[in-house]
Design a protein around this motif. Structure first.
Motif, PDB file in Angstrom:
ATOM      1  N   MET A   1       0.829  -1.164   0.000  1.00  0.00           N
ATOM      2  CA  MET A   1       0.000   0.000   0.000  1.00  0.00           C
ATOM      3  C   MET A   1       0.873   1.226   0.000  1.00  0.00           C
ATOM      4  SD  MET A   1      -1.339   0.573   3.854  1.00  0.00           S
ATOM      5  CE  MET A   1      -0.697  -0.876   4.597  1.00  0.00           C
ATOM      6  N   SER A   2       0.344   2.300  -0.463  1.00  0.00           N
ATOM      7  CA  SER A   2       1.021   3.584  -0.471  1.00  0.00           C
ATOM      8  C   SER A   2       0.302   4.492   0.531  1.00  0.00           C
ATOM      9  CB  SER A   2       0.945   4.177  -1.877  1.00  0.00           C
ATOM     10  OG  SER A   2       1.530   5.451  -1.907  1.00  0.00           O
ATOM     11  N   LEU A   3       1.057   5.286   1.280  1.00  0.00           N
ATOM     12  CA  LEU A   3       0.476   6.171   2.274  1.00  0.00           C
ATOM     13  C   LEU A   3       0.518   7.610   1.784  1.00  0.00           C
ATOM     14  CD1 LEU A   3       2.197   4.728   5.455  1.00  0.00           C
ATOM     15  CD2 LEU A   3      -0.046   4.129   4.532  1.00  0.00           C
ATOM     16  N   GLU A   4      -0.532   8.391   2.124  1.00  0.00           N
ATOM     17  CA  GLU A   4      -0.544   9.802   1.753  1.00  0.00           C
ATOM     18  C   GLU A   4      -1.155  10.624   2.871  1.00  0.00           C
ATOM     19  OE1 GLU A   4      -2.932  10.328  -1.759  1.00  0.00           O
ATOM     20  OE2 GLU A   4      -4.794  10.203  -0.636  1.00  0.00           O
ATOM     21  N   GLY A   5      -0.753  11.901   2.929  1.00  0.00           N
ATOM     22  CA  GLY A   5      -1.317  12.821   3.895  1.00  0.00           C
ATOM     23  C   GLY A   5      -0.624  12.751   5.243  1.00  0.00           C
ATOM     24  N   GLY A   6      -1.211  13.428   6.213  1.00  0.00           N
ATOM     25  CA  GLY A   6      -0.646  13.471   7.551  1.00  0.00           C
ATOM     26  C   GLY A   6      -0.105  14.845   7.870  1.00  0.00           C
ATOM     27  N   PRO A   7       0.480  14.990   9.048  1.00  0.00           N
ATOM     28  CA  PRO A   7       1.050  16.273   9.439  1.00  0.00           C
ATOM     29  C   PRO A   7       2.125  16.722   8.445  1.00  0.00           C
ATOM     30  CG  PRO A   7       1.008  14.736  11.287  1.00  0.00           C
ATOM     31  CD  PRO A   7       0.636  13.961  10.063  1.00  0.00           C
ATOM     32  N   ALA A   8       2.321  18.031   8.342  1.00  0.00           N
ATOM     33  CA  ALA A   8       3.272  18.590   7.375  1.00  0.00           C
ATOM     34  C   ALA A   8       4.684  18.037   7.560  1.00  0.00           C
ATOM     35  CB  ALA A   8       3.277  20.112   7.483  1.00  0.00           C
ATOM     36  N   TRP A   9       5.092  17.744   8.789  1.00  0.00           N
ATOM     37  CA  TRP A   9       6.449  17.262   9.045  1.00  0.00           C
ATOM     38  C   TRP A   9       6.615  15.783   8.736  1.00  0.00           C
ATOM     39  CZ3 TRP A   9       6.013  13.336  12.407  1.00  0.00           C
ATOM     40  CH2 TRP A   9       4.914  13.359  13.257  1.00  0.00           C
ATOM     41  N   MET A  10       5.518  15.075   8.509  1.00  0.00           N
ATOM     42  CA  MET A  10       5.594  13.634   8.249  1.00  0.00           C
ATOM     43  C   MET A  10       5.649  13.384   6.746  1.00  0.00           C
ATOM     44  SD  MET A  10       3.057  10.660   9.560  1.00  0.00           S
ATOM     45  CE  MET A  10       3.476   8.965   9.302  1.00  0.00           C
ATOM     46  N   VAL A  11       6.720  12.778   6.273  1.00  0.00           N
ATOM     47  CA  VAL A  11       6.865  12.485   4.848  1.00  0.00           C
ATOM     48  C   VAL A  11       6.299  11.095   4.597  1.00  0.00           C
ATOM     49  CG1 VAL A  11       8.496  12.192   2.957  1.00  0.00           C
ATOM     50  CG2 VAL A  11       8.914  13.918   4.718  1.00  0.00           C
ATOM     51  N   ASP A  20      -2.306  -7.486   3.258  1.00  0.00           N
ATOM     52  CA  ASP A  20      -3.173  -8.264   2.376  1.00  0.00           C
ATOM     53  C   ASP A  20      -4.433  -7.439   2.096  1.00  0.00           C
ATOM     54  OD1 ASP A  20      -5.260  -8.849   4.251  1.00  0.00           O
ATOM     55  OD2 ASP A  20      -4.099 -10.511   5.041  1.00  0.00           O
ATOM     56  N   GLU A  21      -5.242  -7.909   1.170  1.00  0.00           N
ATOM     57  CA  GLU A  21      -6.401  -7.137   0.705  1.00  0.00           C
ATOM     58  C   GLU A  21      -7.489  -6.951   1.761  1.00  0.00           C
ATOM     59  OE1 GLU A  21      -6.953  -5.483  -2.286  1.00  0.00           O
ATOM     60  OE2 GLU A  21      -4.833  -5.859  -2.594  1.00  0.00           O
ATOM     61  N   SER A  22      -7.467  -7.711   2.851  1.00  0.00           N
ATOM     62  CA  SER A  22      -8.515  -7.584   3.870  1.00  0.00           C
ATOM     63  C   SER A  22      -8.285  -6.406   4.815  1.00  0.00           C
ATOM     64  CB  SER A  22      -8.618  -8.881   4.684  1.00  0.00           C
ATOM     65  OG  SER A  22      -7.427  -9.084   5.431  1.00  0.00           O
ATOM     66  N   ALA A  38      -6.488   5.217   6.546  1.00  0.00           N
ATOM     67  CA  ALA A  38      -7.636   4.418   6.121  1.00  0.00           C
ATOM     68  C   ALA A  38      -7.592   4.223   4.608  1.00  0.00           C
ATOM     69  CB  ALA A  38      -8.930   5.115   6.519  1.00  0.00           C
ATOM     70  N   ASP A  39      -8.102   3.092   4.155  1.00  0.00           N
ATOM     71  CA  ASP A  39      -8.134   2.782   2.724  1.00  0.00           C
ATOM     72  C   ASP A  39      -8.966   3.838   2.000  1.00  0.00           C
ATOM     73  OD1 ASP A  39      -8.241   1.678   0.198  1.00  0.00           O
ATOM     74  OD2 ASP A  39      -8.849  -0.303   0.885  1.00  0.00           O
ATOM     75  N   SER A  40      -8.377   4.477   1.002  1.00  0.00           N
ATOM     76  CA  SER A  40      -9.074   5.543   0.263  1.00  0.00           C
ATOM     77  C   SER A  40      -9.935   5.000  -0.875  1.00  0.00           C
ATOM     78  CB  SER A  40      -8.053   6.521  -0.325  1.00  0.00           C
ATOM     79  OG  SER A  40      -7.321   5.898  -1.372  1.00  0.00           O
ATOM     80  N   GLY A  41      -9.769   3.727  -1.209  1.00  0.00           N
ATOM     81  CA  GLY A  41     -10.500   3.153  -2.334  1.00  0.00           C
ATOM     82  C   GLY A  41      -9.810   3.400  -3.676  1.00  0.00           C
ATOM     83  N   ASN A  50       0.349  -2.310  -8.839  1.00  0.00           N
ATOM     84  CA  ASN A  50      -0.889  -1.601  -8.555  1.00  0.00           C
ATOM     85  C   ASN A  50      -1.141  -1.626  -7.042  1.00  0.00           C
ATOM     86  OD1 ASN A  50      -3.242  -0.232  -9.102  1.00  0.00           O
ATOM     87  ND2 ASN A  50      -4.404  -2.074  -9.566  1.00  0.00           N
ATOM     88  N   GLU A  51      -0.839  -0.527  -6.362  1.00  0.00           N
ATOM     89  CA  GLU A  51      -0.916  -0.468  -4.897  1.00  0.00           C
ATOM     90  C   GLU A  51      -2.145   0.305  -4.433  1.00  0.00           C
ATOM     91  OE1 GLU A  51       1.110  -1.974  -2.877  1.00  0.00           O
ATOM     92  OE2 GLU A  51       2.814  -2.444  -4.159  1.00  0.00           O
ATOM     93  N   ARG A  52      -2.723  -0.137  -3.313  1.00  0.00           N
ATOM     94  CA  ARG A  52      -3.819   0.617  -2.701  1.00  0.00           C
ATOM     95  C   ARG A  52      -3.253   1.861  -2.020  1.00  0.00           C
ATOM     96  NH1 ARG A  52      -7.122  -2.847   1.233  1.00  0.00           N
ATOM     97  NH2 ARG A  52      -5.080  -3.493   1.917  1.00  0.00           N
ATOM     98  N   VAL A  53      -4.054   2.917  -1.985  1.00  0.00           N
ATOM     99  CA  VAL A  53      -3.654   4.160  -1.331  1.00  0.00           C
ATOM    100  C   VAL A  53      -4.412   4.280  -0.010  1.00  0.00           C
ATOM    101  CG1 VAL A  53      -3.655   6.681  -1.485  1.00  0.00           C
ATOM    102  CG2 VAL A  53      -3.220   5.299  -3.528  1.00  0.00           C
ATOM    103  N   PHE A  54      -3.650   4.487   1.067  1.00  0.00           N
ATOM    104  CA  PHE A  54      -4.234   4.721   2.383  1.00  0.00           C
ATOM    105  C   PHE A  54      -3.977   6.175   2.749  1.00  0.00           C
ATOM    106  CE2 PHE A  54      -4.421   0.279   2.270  1.00  0.00           C
ATOM    107  CZ  PHE A  54      -5.174  -0.189   3.325  1.00  0.00           C
ATOM    108  N   SER A  55      -5.037   6.899   3.119  1.00  0.00           N
ATOM    109  CA  SER A  55      -4.934   8.311   3.455  1.00  0.00           C
ATOM    110  C   SER A  55      -4.925   8.499   4.964  1.00  0.00           C
ATOM    111  CB  SER A  55      -6.124   9.086   2.880  1.00  0.00           C
ATOM    112  OG  SER A  55      -6.121   9.004   1.482  1.00  0.00           O
ATOM    113  N   TRP A  56      -4.135   9.461   5.412  1.00  0.00           N
ATOM    114  CA  TRP A  56      -4.054   9.767   6.841  1.00  0.00           C
ATOM    115  C   TRP A  56      -5.430  10.192   7.336  1.00  0.00           C
ATOM    116  CZ3 TRP A  56      -4.738  14.050  10.019  1.00  0.00           C
ATOM    117  CH2 TRP A  56      -4.166  13.958  11.291  1.00  0.00           C
TER     118      TRP A  56
END
Length: 64
Positions: A1-11, A20-22, A38-41, A50-56
């Motif tokens: 999965m790929s992570l996005e978002g969060g506090p400005a200081w967090m890369v 896994d997909e569950s 959380a899973d952004s869909g 092809n990775e899922r994106v999880f948003s802060w």
């Protein structure tokens, strides 16, 4: 999965985590708190996969 978002200081743009997909939410220990994602869909291509994106979504603090 790929992570996005969060506090400005967090890369998060370069963070990749294998799940896994569950899995619908993850939390990552960051000092004295957890960053929750959380899973952004959505999906993105990362290094040819092809990775899922999880948003802060929020943070929570460790109890003392």
């Amino acid at each position: 999965m790929s992570l996005e978002g969060g506090p400005a200081w967090m890369v998060t743009g370069n963070l990749l985590v294998r799940t896994d997909e569950s899995v619908v939410a993850v939390k990552i220990l960051n000092g004295s708190r957890y960053e929750h994602f959380a899973d952004s869909g959505r999906r993105v291509s990362v290094r040819g996969e092809n990775e899922r994106v999880f948003s802060w979504s929020h943070c929570s603090y460790l109890a003392e």
